[in-house]
Design an enzyme around this catalytic site. Structure first.
Site, short mmCIF file in Angstrom:
data_model
loop_
_atom_site.label_atom_id
_atom_site.label_comp_id
_atom_site.label_asym_id
_atom_site.label_seq_id
_atom_site.Cartn_x
_atom_site.Cartn_y
_atom_site.Cartn_z
N TYR A 189 -11.58 -2.83 -3.29
CA TYR A 189 -12.69 -3.30 -2.13
C TYR A 189 -13.79 -3.04 -1.88
O TYR A 189 -14.87 -2.75 -0.91
CB TYR A 189 -11.85 -1.79 -1.01
CG TYR A 189 -10.45 -2.17 -0.51
CD1 TYR A 189 -10.02 -2.67 -0.08
CD2 TYR A 189 -9.32 -1.05 -1.51
CE1 TYR A 189 -8.70 -3.16 0.92
CE2 TYR A 189 -8.17 -1.45 -0.01
CZ TYR A 189 -8.04 -2.24 0.60
OH TYR A 189 -6.50 -2.74 0.73
N HIS A 218 -2.06 -5.36 1.68
CA HIS A 218 -2.99 -6.26 1.19
C HIS A 218 -2.44 -7.76 1.31
O HIS A 218 -1.07 -7.64 -0.03
CB HIS A 218 -4.10 -5.35 0.17
CG HIS A 218 -5.47 -6.52 0.02
ND1 HIS A 218 -6.15 -6.50 0.48
CD2 HIS A 218 -4.95 -7.17 -1.44
CE1 HIS A 218 -7.11 -7.20 0.03
NE2 HIS A 218 -6.01 -7.83 -1.40
N LYS A 257 1.18 -1.03 -0.05
CA LYS A 257 -0.08 -0.14 -0.25
C LYS A 257 0.49 0.62 0.08
O LYS A 257 1.84 1.12 0.16
CB LYS A 257 -1.01 -0.15 1.42
CG LYS A 257 -1.96 -0.90 1.32
CD LYS A 257 -2.79 -1.19 2.74
CE LYS A 257 -3.82 -2.22 2.37
NZ LYS A 257 -4.74 -2.05 3.70
#
Ligand code: UDP
Ligand code: MG
Length: 134
Positions: A49, A115, A9
């Protein structure tokens, strides 16, 4: 062999931890199959997401993920989805054990460096989304 989608990220790049994260997976014997650096646009971040669309943190999460470059990767190995989730550590900072990536480098719920797909279905969806059908 099983594949999973992993993303460093924006906080991971900002903190110069990309190499450390890749090193951990390579040391473990996993195989890097695909890798690219990009700043995700809103559409990509929202699709990534999508399962969290109704959650109160969704807007902030999308802003965070689109705030700078990320490194998107596909890793391969035996039981790689579960194995990388174990190496990443829990979402809640207090539950991320020392020795895990989150447990060694962050104490934040949102800015948690990395992630990893959490199931075969999400791995397939995320690999297709970020790299096209593979
Ligand atoms: N997140 C957040 N607030 C929360 C829960 C999650 O900002 O209350 C962020 C955090 O960056 C997390 C991401 O949203 O990694 C996705 O949440 P998920 O529950 O899927 O955690 P993960 O699978 O990344 O461990
Ligand atoms: Mg998740």
């Amino acid at each position: 062999m099983e594949k999973t989608f992993i993303m460093v990220k924006p906080d991971g790049l900002e903190r110069r931890l990309t190499g450390e994260i890749i090193r951990r997976f390579e040391n473990r014997g996993l195989i890097l199959q695909e890798m690219k650096m990009l700043t995700p646009d809103r559409t990509l971040a929202e699709a990534h997401y999508a399962v969290h669309r109704e959650r109160p943190f969704f807007g902030e999460l999308v802003s965070f993920i689109t705030s700078g470059p990320v490194v998107a990767m596909v890793w391969e190995g035996p039981d790689v989805i579960k194995l990388t989730r174990t190496m990443i550590g829990a979402t809640k900072p207090a539950e991320a054990l020392p020795g895990t990536i989150r447990g060694d480098y962050t104490a934040e719920l949102q800015k948690n460096l990395i992630h990893g797909s959490d199931s075969p279905e999400s791995a397939q969806y995320e690999i297709d989304l970020w790299f096209g059908s593979k």
